[in-house]
Design a protein around this motif. Structure first.
Motif, PDB file in Angstrom:
ATOM      1  N   ALA A 580       0.843  -1.197   0.000  1.00 30.12           N
ATOM      2  CA  ALA A 580       0.000   0.000   0.000  1.00 30.12           C
ATOM      3  C   ALA A 580       0.874   1.241   0.000  1.00 30.12           C
ATOM      4  O   ALA A 580       2.049   1.199   0.381  1.00 30.12           O
ATOM      5  N   VAL A 581       0.267   2.364  -0.379  1.00 32.11           N
ATOM      6  CA  VAL A 581       0.979   3.634  -0.381  1.00 32.11           C
ATOM      7  C   VAL A 581      -0.027   4.754  -0.125  1.00 32.11           C
ATOM      8  O   VAL A 581      -1.165   4.702  -0.596  1.00 32.11           O
ATOM      9  N   SER A 582       0.408   5.751   0.634  1.00 31.71           N
ATOM     10  CA  SER A 582      -0.427   6.920   0.883  1.00 31.71           C
ATOM     11  C   SER A 582      -0.342   7.848  -0.319  1.00 31.71           C
ATOM     12  O   SER A 582       0.754   8.137  -0.816  1.00 31.71           O
ATOM     13  N   VAL A 583      -1.487   8.336  -0.766  1.00 27.72           N
ATOM     14  CA  VAL A 583      -1.536   9.227  -1.922  1.00 27.72           C
ATOM     15  C   VAL A 583      -2.507  10.368  -1.631  1.00 27.72           C
ATOM     16  O   VAL A 583      -3.189  10.382  -0.599  1.00 27.72           O
ATOM     17  N   THR A 584      -2.562  11.289  -2.554  1.00 27.16           N
ATOM     18  CA  THR A 584      -3.535  12.376  -2.459  1.00 27.16           C
ATOM     19  C   THR A 584      -4.510  12.247  -3.623  1.00 27.16           C
ATOM     20  O   THR A 584      -4.098  12.192  -4.789  1.00 27.16           O
ATOM     21  N   LEU A 585      -5.804  12.177  -3.303  1.00 25.43           N
ATOM     22  CA  LEU A 585      -6.846  12.109  -4.314  1.00 25.43           C
ATOM     23  C   LEU A 585      -7.285  13.531  -4.632  1.00 25.43           C
ATOM     24  O   LEU A 585      -7.761  14.259  -3.752  1.00 25.43           O
ATOM     25  N   GLU A 586      -7.113  13.948  -5.849  1.00 25.86           N
ATOM     26  CA  GLU A 586      -7.332  15.343  -6.230  1.00 25.86           C
ATOM     27  C   GLU A 586      -8.818  15.661  -6.399  1.00 25.86           C
ATOM     28  O   GLU A 586      -9.493  15.116  -7.277  1.00 25.86           O
ATOM     29  N   SER A 660       2.295  11.236 -10.776  1.00 19.77           N
ATOM     30  CA  SER A 660       0.835  11.191 -10.681  1.00 19.77           C
ATOM     31  C   SER A 660       0.335   9.932 -11.374  1.00 19.77           C
ATOM     32  O   SER A 660       1.038   9.315 -12.185  1.00 19.77           O
ATOM     33  N   LEU A 661      -0.901   9.573 -11.054  1.00 25.84           N
ATOM     34  CA  LEU A 661      -1.497   8.366 -11.614  1.00 25.84           C
ATOM     35  C   LEU A 661      -2.975   8.630 -11.838  1.00 25.84           C
ATOM     36  O   LEU A 661      -3.671   9.117 -10.950  1.00 25.84           O
ATOM     37  N   LEU A 693       3.693   2.801  -8.704  1.00 29.86           N
ATOM     38  CA  LEU A 693       3.574   3.050  -7.265  1.00 29.86           C
ATOM     39  C   LEU A 693       4.715   2.353  -6.530  1.00 29.86           C
ATOM     40  O   LEU A 693       5.130   1.256  -6.925  1.00 29.86           O
ATOM     41  N   ASP A 694       5.196   2.987  -5.473  1.00 27.93           N
ATOM     42  CA  ASP A 694       6.203   2.373  -4.597  1.00 27.93           C
ATOM     43  C   ASP A 694       5.550   2.054  -3.257  1.00 27.93           C
ATOM     44  O   ASP A 694       4.980   2.946  -2.612  1.00 27.93           O
TER      45      ASP A 694
END
Length: 883
Positions: A580-586, A660-661, A693-694
């Protein structure tokens, strides 16, 4: 008159003992509360100054009257700004240490443990931790590890471990890592770094590397500790002025004591004073219950002495002298019992500190307030409780010396008391109903702002308090009537119960006062027990509706073996282990970005196996992401422009997005998976292998079968904690975990409160014994007459036992009913916003309270009964006639 007062006290000392015990218990509680506060302050002081090591001064930010820009400037200071070498050269500076710390992970083989690394010092005693083996780091690439960490990693002094920064990254974009040599082991006796399990002490170059800078002078710090030589009892002005002259702007030099005092002052409003005040409320409650016992005692004493008082009036004693005599007797009783209470409270607190029953490391710390305040309070309460009896003493006329003694108090309660009590009950009920209406009007409290909710809660509390006070004030009316009805039924069982029933009706005021004392304690116990049970059941239901996964574990060092151990736990039906990885959902729910967690899975079936939600026809492939319908933190609906979700997956040091993804968003109405994120999405695991993703962490989703035979929620949670114990940073959340935490918090609070209120119940039961003792003394002639006409000793004992049971059980049952209603009211007002409120009846604790009251009442009747049957009928009749 003083000598006469002392003689009267000696003559009736046996009657004064129960009242003295009540005062002693109450003052012991107050004294121990002061001592508890002292111990808390002492422990807090040592914890707050644990960072000092052997330092007696510190350089810290003087934040008063600083603007935001000035504060930013101060908190951006580096070690080089403090001119450490120049300060160290000042006469009188015996030691110096710049406080620099950062997060780091220590690895050896396959084991990795997270911790906090702090700067070293030239002098070992300047460190906030103790070096228990080896030495403190001095040269490059040296560390001293906490003893427990070294044990878990199976390393010792001389071994080499890998140290990795949690924050700094190297040129390759990966976290900075260095191989370092272990030169010492540390312990943390004062709890300076208890949250981290101790502190890793590192050499200066390591601290610089862990913060991502080239030189130790470039590391950030806002605190420098100094050991300044004392000139007598203080540091010389020359030394202090020399240090201050070298300090950067916005910094000041403060002594260890000054910083400790300021820190405690800032915390006292939130912790220390609140805890002490909270406990003190129960001490005052205990003394209030004791006052009812004292009032009963002095009422009977004055009634018994009416002939003596009348004779004193005959030989010239004035009303004022009689009034003063009763008050003097109360003051002496209050003083002696309060002194004994202070001694008892001090011994109890000392024993708890020595035995470490309380918080580890708390020390006994006596102060004059712990002695003077309880003694003064005990004297004042005792004197106030005897005022009514003192007024009764002044009403005795000389002619009463010739009248027969009539000890039964037939005074009617005033109409004013009835009106005031009824008004209290009516107004209290109205306020309670109003608070319930307000909760419903604000959609179960969800639409109420904090001020509005606080007001509703205060109205509910005030309403319950008014009802309770009204019931106590009017107890003289309804309690004897209630006991009369119950006693009438009990009297059908035999002559002993008939005598007990008749005795209770002879003095309704005293019986009501005794019952009210017990009513207070039982009502409070029942209120807390009912509120706690309602809180747990309501929150359990609320948590079950807010989560889709039973248990969620997250950590970057959760191994496959740990996953296997979790899967083997009895009650665990399915698991999903994934990167898992923490991301920001725009901007998916408005204009603000949303914190999100992306979890890599093989297929949708893996998710369905562990999730308690209907995912319908949802699917996951390399171009899509499964997202929830609503933001778990705000409740807003997640909306995706053109059906696509845009994620920012990595940031550089300047805060600029570097990766970004964009994926097609498939939404399903599943509830919260992790409380830390607004949304948890599931993507194809190929994104973690192809470079999109890392993996920054791993998640372990667990589905539990709590309905399985032999499986308990506690058991699953504890077994899972044990399976993950070797992980340094694994966190366990989810409804089962939160239910356990919530239940433990409620249970610990309830046990504390019930334990404190038990003091009031104990005093009330002393009052029951006191009432029976006084009744036996009053009824000497009556008991002798009953014995003379054939009543056996056993029947007389049983009559007193039944009398005690009637008082305790009627008062206890009334208290349980009132407490249950109050608990339901409180639970409804507080927990309506969280879900559907459950209104349980706490059979267990209420039953225990009633059983204890009954047993204690029976024990309380033993000594009065022994007195009643020990005197032969002829001697008792002669004694009664002579009196």
């Amino acid at each position: 008159m003083w000598s006469i007062t002392l003689k009267l006290m000696r003559k009736t000392k046996r009657m004064l003992i129960p009242a003295g015990i009540a005062i002693m218990i109450g003052t012991a509680f107050i004294a121990s509360t002061f001592l508890f506060g002292n111990a808390m302050n002492d422990s807090l002081t040592r914890r707050l100054t644990a960072m000092f090591g052997n330092a007696n001064y510190a350089v810290t930010v003087n934040s008063s009257d600083l603007s935001d820009e000035e504060l930013d400037e101060a908190y951006s200071s580096t070690v080089g700004d403090f001119h450490l070498d120049q300060i160290a050269g000042i006469e009188g500076v015996d030691g110096i240490r710049a406080s620099v710390e950062t997060g780091a992970s220590v690895s050896k083989g396959d084991s990795t443990i997270s911790g906090e690394i702090i700067s070293t010092a030239a002098q070992k005693n300047m460190l906030p931790v103790n070096i228990t083996e080896g030495d403190q780091p001095k040269d490059s690439n040296e560390v001293a590890l906490p003893e427990d960490m070294a044990k878990q990693l199976n390393v010792g002094v001389g071994d080499t471990v890998s140290l990795t920064s949690r924050y700094a990254v190297g040129d390759d974009g990966k976290a900075k890592a260095d191989n370092v040599r272990v030169v010492g082991l540390t312990s943390d006796p004062n709890g300076a770094y208890s949250y981290y399990g101790g502190a890793i002490v590192g050499s200066n170059n390591l601290l610089a590397a862990m913060q991502g800078v080239d030189d130790f002078n470039a590391t950030g710090t806002t605190m420098v500790y100094l050991d300044l030589a004392l000139d007598g009892n203080s540091v010389s002005a020359k030394t202090i002025n020399g240090v201050k002259a070298l300090l950067p702007k916005h910094f000041d030099l403060m002594s260890r004591q000054q910083i400790s005092d300021e820190s405690i002052k800032s915390l006292s409003g939130n912790q220390t004073n609140i805890a002490t005040t909270f406990l003190m409320c129960f001490g005052v409650l205990a003394m209030f219950v004791a006052a009812l016992v004292i009032a009963n005692t002095f009422q009977v004493l004055v009634a018994q002495r009416r002939r003596t008082l009348a004779l004193l009036r005959t030989i010239g004693a004035k009303k004022g002298q009689l009034y003063g005599s009763v008050l003097s007797e109360a003051a002496v009783l209050g003083f002696v019992a309060s002194v004994l209470g202070v001694v008892l409270g001090s011994l109890l607190m000392w024993g708890m500190c020595v035995s470490d029953i309380m918080q580890e490391g708390m020390r006994f710390n006596f102060s004059w307030q712990a002695a003077v305040v309880p003694i003064l309070f005990g004297i004042v309460v005792t004197v106030l409780a005897s005022l009514g009896s003192a007024r009764s003493a002044t009403a005795v006329t000389p002619l009463e010396a010739l009248r027969p003694i009539e000890l039964t108090d037939n005074r009617r309660s005033s109409l004013t008391r009835a009106i005031i009590g009824i008004l209290m009950v009516v107004v209290g009920i109205a306020m309670a109903v109003f608070s319930i209406w307000q909760v419903q009007a604000t959609n179960g409290g969800e639409e109420a702002n904090s001020d509005q909710f606080t007001m509703i809660l205060l109205i509910a509390i005030a309403g319950a308090a008014l009802v309770f006070l009204g019931m106590v004030v009017t107890a003289v009316f309804w309690m004897p009537a209630l006991m009369k009805g119950v006693g009438a039924l009990a009297s059908l069982t035999g002559p002993s119960a008939t005598v007990a029933h008749a005795n209770i009706q002879k003095n309704p005021r005293r019986i009501a006062a005794t019952g009210a004392a017990l009513l207070i304690g039982v009502t409070l116990v029942s209120t807390i027990a009912t509120g706690a049970a309602s809180a747990k059941e309501t929150m359990n239901g609320a948590l079950a509706t807010r989560y889709s996964v039973d248990i969620v574990a997250m950590g970057d060092d959760i191994s496959q073996q740990m996953v296997k151990d979790v899967a083997d736990i009895n009650g665990v039906s399915d698991t999903l282990y994934a990167p898992a990885v923490s991301v920001t959902l725009e901007k998916a729910d408005g204009t603000q970005p949303t914190s999100a967690l992306l979890v890599g899975v093989k297929n949708i079936d893996q998710v369905k196996q562990v999730m308690r939600a209907n995912l319908g026809n949802a699917s996951i492939d390399s171009d899509s992401v499964l997202m929830p319908t609503y933001n778990a933190q705000t409740g807003k609906e997640l909306q995706f422009a053109n059906g696509t979700a845009d994620f920012s997956t990595e940031w550089n040091q300047d805060g600029v997005t570097t990766r970004s993804l964009t994926l097609q968003a498939n939404q399903a109405d599943y509830r919260r998976v992790s409380a830390q994120y607004g949304a948890v999405g599931f993507v194809d695991e190929s994104h973690f292998t192809n470079g999109d993703l890392d993996a920054a962490t791993h998640v372990l989703l667990v589905k539990a079968d709590t309905d399985k035979s032999g499986v308990s929620v506690d058991g699953i949670y504890n077994d899972m904690q044990a399976a993950l114990e070797k992980s340094a940073d694994a966190t366990v959340t989810g409804p089962i975990a939160e239910r356990i935490v919530w239940a433990k918090m409620i249970d610990s609070m309830m046990m504390l409160l019930v334990g404190l209120i038990a003091v009031a119940v104990l005093i009330a039961l002393v009052g029951v014994a006191n009432t029976l003792s006084l009744s036996v003394i009053e009824r000497t002639r009556e008991s002798a007459t009953l014995r003379a006409i054939g009543m056996t000793r056993g029947q007389l004992r049983r009559s007193l036992a039944v009398e005690a049971l009637l008082i305790s059980l009627v008062s206890g049952i009334a208290g349980v009913l009132l407490g249950t209603l109050f608990g339901w009211l409180g639970a409804y007002v507080v927990f309506s916003m969280y879900g559907k409120v459950v209104f349980p009846f706490e059979w267990g604790i209420n039953g225990i309270v009633l059983a204890v009251a009954a047993v204690a009442a029976l024990l309380a009747s033993v000594f009065p009964a022994r007195r009643a049957v020990s005197t032969p009928p002829v001697e008792a009749l002669a004694e009664a006639q002579a009196s």
